[in-house]
Motif scaffolding. Structure first.
Motif, PDB file in Angstrom:
ATOM      1  N   ALA A  50      -1.726  -0.482   3.318  1.00 52.84           N
ATOM      2  CA  ALA A  50      -1.894  -1.931   3.204  1.00 52.84           C
ATOM      3  C   ALA A  50      -2.715  -2.505   4.350  1.00 52.84           C
ATOM      4  O   ALA A  50      -3.346  -3.562   4.211  1.00 52.84           O
ATOM      5  N   THR A  51      -2.732  -1.825   5.486  1.00 56.68           N
ATOM      6  CA  THR A  51      -3.482  -2.335   6.643  1.00 56.68           C
ATOM      7  C   THR A  51      -4.995  -2.317   6.423  1.00 56.68           C
ATOM      8  O   THR A  51      -5.733  -2.848   7.256  1.00 56.68           O
ATOM      9  N   ASP A  52      -5.449  -1.720   5.319  1.00 55.57           N
ATOM     10  CA  ASP A  52      -6.876  -1.827   4.983  1.00 55.57           C
ATOM     11  C   ASP A  52      -7.288  -3.283   4.790  1.00 55.57           C
ATOM     12  O   ASP A  52      -8.483  -3.608   4.815  1.00 55.57           O
ATOM     13  N   LEU A  53      -6.301  -4.164   4.583  1.00 57.30           N
ATOM     14  CA  LEU A  53      -6.596  -5.589   4.476  1.00 57.30           C
ATOM     15  C   LEU A  53      -7.335  -6.090   5.711  1.00 57.30           C
ATOM     16  O   LEU A  53      -8.194  -6.979   5.618  1.00 57.30           O
ATOM     17  N   GLY A  54      -7.010  -5.508   6.863  1.00 61.14           N
ATOM     18  CA  GLY A  54      -7.697  -5.900   8.089  1.00 61.14           C
ATOM     19  C   GLY A  54      -9.179  -5.580   8.041  1.00 61.14           C
ATOM     20  O   GLY A  54     -10.007  -6.358   8.533  1.00 61.14           O
ATOM     21  N   PHE A  55      -9.540  -4.417   7.445  1.00 65.44           N
ATOM     22  CA  PHE A  55     -10.956  -4.079   7.307  1.00 65.44           C
ATOM     23  C   PHE A  55     -11.646  -5.045   6.346  1.00 65.44           C
ATOM     24  O   PHE A  55     -12.786  -5.470   6.582  1.00 65.44           O
ATOM     25  N   LEU A  56     -10.977  -5.384   5.245  1.00 61.27           N
ATOM     26  CA  LEU A  56     -11.595  -6.241   4.239  1.00 61.27           C
ATOM     27  C   LEU A  56     -11.805  -7.661   4.757  1.00 61.27           C
ATOM     28  O   LEU A  56     -12.793  -8.315   4.419  1.00 61.27           O
ATOM     29  N   CYS A  62     -17.969  -4.976   3.214  1.00 59.87           N
ATOM     30  CA  CYS A  62     -17.049  -4.188   4.033  1.00 59.87           C
ATOM     31  C   CYS A  62     -17.633  -2.781   4.181  1.00 59.87           C
ATOM     32  O   CYS A  62     -17.417  -1.906   3.331  1.00 59.87           O
ATOM     33  N   ALA A  63     -18.367  -2.581   5.261  1.00 64.30           N
ATOM     34  CA  ALA A  63     -19.009  -1.284   5.481  1.00 64.30           C
ATOM     35  C   ALA A  63     -17.985  -0.186   5.753  1.00 64.30           C
ATOM     36  O   ALA A  63     -18.189   0.977   5.392  1.00 64.30           O
ATOM     37  N   ALA A  64     -16.851  -0.568   6.369  1.00 60.73           N
ATOM     38  CA  ALA A  64     -15.843   0.444   6.724  1.00 60.73           C
ATOM     39  C   ALA A  64     -15.063   0.932   5.507  1.00 60.73           C
ATOM     40  O   ALA A  64     -14.673   2.109   5.441  1.00 60.73           O
ATOM     41  N   ARG A  65     -14.806   0.076   4.534  1.00 66.93           N
ATOM     42  CA  ARG A  65     -14.036   0.439   3.347  1.00 66.93           C
ATOM     43  C   ARG A  65     -14.712  -0.135   2.093  1.00 66.93           C
ATOM     44  O   ARG A  65     -14.154  -0.954   1.375  1.00 66.93           O
ATOM     45  N   PRO A  66     -15.930   0.300   1.783  1.00 69.27           N
ATOM     46  CA  PRO A  66     -16.636  -0.295   0.634  1.00 69.27           C
ATOM     47  C   PRO A  66     -15.918  -0.083  -0.690  1.00 69.27           C
ATOM     48  O   PRO A  66     -15.947  -0.949  -1.559  1.00 69.27           O
ATOM     49  N   GLU A  67     -15.252   1.072  -0.838  1.00 72.35           N
ATOM     50  CA  GLU A  67     -14.559   1.335  -2.100  1.00 72.35           C
ATOM     51  C   GLU A  67     -13.354   0.419  -2.274  1.00 72.35           C
ATOM     52  O   GLU A  67     -12.997   0.025  -3.394  1.00 72.35           O
ATOM     53  N   ARG A  68     -12.703   0.044  -1.161  1.00 73.29           N
ATOM     54  CA  ARG A  68     -11.559  -0.867  -1.238  1.00 73.29           C
ATOM     55  C   ARG A  68     -12.015  -2.290  -1.564  1.00 73.29           C
ATOM     56  O   ARG A  68     -11.320  -3.039  -2.247  1.00 73.29           O
ATOM     57  N   GLY A  72       0.801  -1.212   0.000  1.00 71.36           N
ATOM     58  CA  GLY A  72       0.000   0.000   0.000  1.00 71.36           C
ATOM     59  C   GLY A  72       0.833   1.260   0.000  1.00 71.36           C
ATOM     60  O   GLY A  72       2.068   1.228  -0.080  1.00 71.36           O
ATOM     61  N   THR A  73       0.154   2.371   0.094  1.00 69.99           N
ATOM     62  CA  THR A  73       0.751   3.698   0.133  1.00 69.99           C
ATOM     63  C   THR A  73       0.125   4.457   1.287  1.00 69.99           C
ATOM     64  O   THR A  73      -0.877   4.008   1.865  1.00 69.99           O
ATOM     65  N   PRO A  74       0.677   5.641   1.644  1.00 69.47           N
ATOM     66  CA  PRO A  74       0.041   6.416   2.718  1.00 69.47           C
ATOM     67  C   PRO A  74      -1.423   6.737   2.416  1.00 69.47           C
ATOM     68  O   PRO A  74      -2.242   6.833   3.341  1.00 69.47           O
ATOM     69  N   GLU A  75      -1.743   6.939   1.133  1.00 70.22           N
ATOM     70  CA  GLU A  75      -3.132   7.229   0.784  1.00 70.22           C
ATOM     71  C   GLU A  75      -4.018   5.990   0.855  1.00 70.22           C
ATOM     72  O   GLU A  75      -5.186   6.066   1.257  1.00 70.22           O
ATOM     73  N   LEU A  76      -3.455   4.848   0.456  1.00 71.85           N
ATOM     74  CA  LEU A  76      -4.199   3.586   0.481  1.00 71.85           C
ATOM     75  C   LEU A  76      -3.357   2.568   1.258  1.00 71.85           C
ATOM     76  O   LEU A  76      -2.665   1.733   0.683  1.00 71.85           O
TER      77      LEU A  76
END
Length: 521
Positions: A15-21, A112-118, A9-13
């Protein structure tokens, strides 16, 4: 069993968003109970630049044997050792696929309600499986994953590195890399792990077709190896495979024309289709038996010659039947019955209502005494007539349930079967088929000899000329003393021992087992 899912990932996106998904927090190690062991989810790294989630499944071999009861790889009755010495605790298989479904259920639905776009966007993914059984070798792994957009590394695992001349095992170290939606990656793994292993640890039932189509949504319909995937996933059950292939073809046609499946499969207007489908004779027979058992007030019931468990299954659905025992001489038939009933998936309380055991009906057996009712549905005609007195004594003279139900074909009705040649019985294993008068004479004689009263009920359409296709006798035990005497041949055994049960007319009943499915004819 071990599997890791990594992304960058990047600061904008990050990699820890994987936890939300995945709906699993990177700072926690979580444990989940499964039917066959314990699943652990943890993160070996979790930073903005890179995040790796790991799924570790610890299989309990004893639980696998206890709950599996002969299913899947190494589960044949003659392969008892393979139940304990096998690769299931270590190599990715259908066990890991089921754990994926249980642990990451929300991710498999793409929720994924927290990160639907991801959840809707492709991610740079890397998936590693250290030990993957691949029947077909690395070439098949490539054929299955590469068309889905993955870069594939499938490195064969040597049988023994100390002895390279022994060659490679059937296992590979799998690494997949590509940009896909996480939901698509998980669904592909859910289907393709058991496909590559070419085995399942549970009985494949018709609902597996729906599971396959749900997990294969968006990728399976156009996959070049669709037929192989479908056949292996459904354990080569041709009827289920054909059903799945037909539905996948509808999906493909609908996608090609940008339509909904319902708009393609619209040749029949169900609103005007008022023709009633005939009820199969086998179903009418079960309904008649159930009705007679209810009228008799029976709660503890024996299904003698239970075959593949259709009647046992129907009895189990009615809570008034508190104890149901299925008996058959065929181990194969009992294995199929166990799978049909899904005993390993029942609660302990529900499973306690059912017992299945092997036994020959021409031998007395103490295990059959003390029950409210016994059912002999389409059984007696599979016995040679000289052996029938032994069955009569074992059931009416020794076991002596309060009610006995016997159904058998009415040979007079055979002229109404257009596909049945004149003079032929309904199945090649039938030793005889009686007229209504012959059945009544036998039933009355058995009832008088053993202290029962017999009444008769037609099953199926009662033709005014030839009678019903099936005839049923209901034997009710009277207060008369038991007049039953052992048959001339000694077909009794003290206590109904297992060894004696196994020696009784095995050939006849093994053939009868294959005839059970033909009852509906």
């Amino acid at each position: 069993m071990f599997l890791t899912i990594s992304t960058t990932g990047t600061p904008e996106l990050p990699a820890t968003d994987l936890g939300f998904l995945l709906h699993k927090h990177p700072d926690k190690a979580q444990t989940f109970s499964t039917s066959y062991g314990t699943a652990h989810v943890f993160y070996s790294e979790a930073s903005v630049e890179r995040c790796t989630a790991a799924l570790l499944l610890e299989v309990d071999p004893v639980a696998l044997v206890r709950r599996g009861k002969g299913k899947g790889r190494g589960g044949a009755p003659d392969a008892a050792l393979a139940q304990y010495v096998n690769d299931r605790p270590y190599a990715a298989s259908s066990l890991l696929a089921v754990a994926l479904s249980a642990v990451f259920s929300s991710a498999l639905r793409g929720v994924c309600a927290a990160r639907p776009e991801r959840a809707e966007a492709p991610l740079p993914l890397r998936i590693e499986v250290p030990a993957l059984p691949a029947r077909g070798g690395p070439e098949l792994v490539e054929k299955l994953f590469r068309p889905l957009g993955w870069s594939v590394q499938a490195l064969p695992v040597a049988l023994d590195e100390t002895f390279p001349e022994w060659g490679d095992s059937r296992y590979v170290q799998l690494v997949l890399e590509g940009e896909l939606r996480l939901v698509d990656a998980l669904r592909q793994l859910y289907v393709l792990l058991p496909v590559l292993d070419d085995a399942k640890h549970y009985w494949v039932s018709p609902d597996e077709v729906d599971k396959l189509l749900r997990a294969g949504d968006g990728w399976l319909a156009d996959h070049p190896e669709q037929k192989l995937i479908t056949s292996r996933y459904l354990s080569r059950r041709w009827g289920l495979t054909r059903q799945a292939m037909e539905r996948l073809e509808l999906v493909r046609l609908a996608e090609a024309d940008d339509l909904q499946v319902e708009d393609v499969d619209n040749a029949v207007d169900e609103s005007t289709d008022t023709e009633e489908k005939p009820v199969p004779l086998a179903e009418q027979r079960r309904d008649a038996v159930l009705e007679a058992l209810r009228n008799a007030g029976a709660t503890r019931v024996l299904d003698l010659g239970c075959g593949q468990g259709q009647l046992v299954q129907a009895l189990h659905k009615d809570v008034r039947f508190t104890e149901i025992v299925g008996v058959d001489v065929s181990v194969r038939a009992l294995t199929i019955a166990e799978r049909r009933l899904k005993l390993d998936r029942m609660s302990e309380r529900q499973a306690a209502r059912i017992k299945l055991f092997q036994g020959s009906l021409t031998y007395t057996d103490k295990r059959l005494t003390g029950y409210d009712a016994a059912v002999l549905s389409e059984v007696i005609e599979h016995l040679d007539l000289p052996r029938l007195p032994a069955l009569e004594y074992a059931v009416f003279g020794a076991a002596r349930p309060a009610t006995v139900l016997v159904t058998t074909p009415n040979v007079e009705y055979n002229v109404r079967w257009e596909s049945l040649p004149a003079g032929h019985v309904r199945h090649g294993d039938h030793r005889f088929e009686w007229t209504r008068a012959e059945f009544r004479a036998w039933a009355v004689r058995v009832a008088e000899r053993n202290g029962y009263e017999a009444t008769f009920t037609p099953v199926g359409p009662d033709d005014p000329e030839v009678g019903p296709p099936t005839q049923m006798a209901v034997f009710t035990r009277s207060d008369k003393p038991n007049g039953g005497t052992p048959p001339p041949e000694d077909h009794t055994t003290a206590g109904g021992s297992e060894s004696a049960s196994r020696t009784g007319s095995t050939g006849t009943h093994e053939q009868a087992d294959s005839a059970k499915e033909a009852k509906a004819a």
